[in-house]
Design a protein around this motif. Sequence first.
Motif: not given
Length: 113
Positions: A72-88
Motif C-alpha cells: 500500500g505504501a509503495l502503491h502511493r509512492d513507488g520511490a519510498f525505498a524503506p517500504a521495499y526493504l520491509g516487503l523484502a
Amino acid sequence: MQLEEISCDGKPQTAQSIAKKVQVTLTGDERSRLTPVKPVAPEVYESYLKGRLVLAQGNRAQLEQSIPLFEGALHRDGAFAPAYLGLAEAYTMLGTVSAGAGLQREIGYRPVP
C-alpha cells in the motif's frame, strides 16, 4: 570530526549549520547529500510503520498481514525505498517460517528497525 558523525535527524539544514560552525569544508558530493530530500506523504509513512509493527510480531499470520501494508505504501509512492526493504524482509521471513520455524531464531535474524 567526520561529517558522518554529525546526526542530522532528517534535517539537512542542521547538519549544514553544524558544518559551518565547526568550519568543515564540504565537497560537492557531501553538499548534495545534505540537500533536502523529497517529503514523504503521511499516509505512505503510516502504512509503512503499520507494516513494520506487524512484521515485528514474526508469526506467519502477521507476516502475511504486513505485505499488503508495505504494498500500500509503495502503491502511493513507488520511490519510498524503506517500504521495499520491509516487503523484502516480510517475504524473506515468510520463506523462513515456511521452511522451518526455528531457523530465524537459530541464525539470529531480526528485521531492520
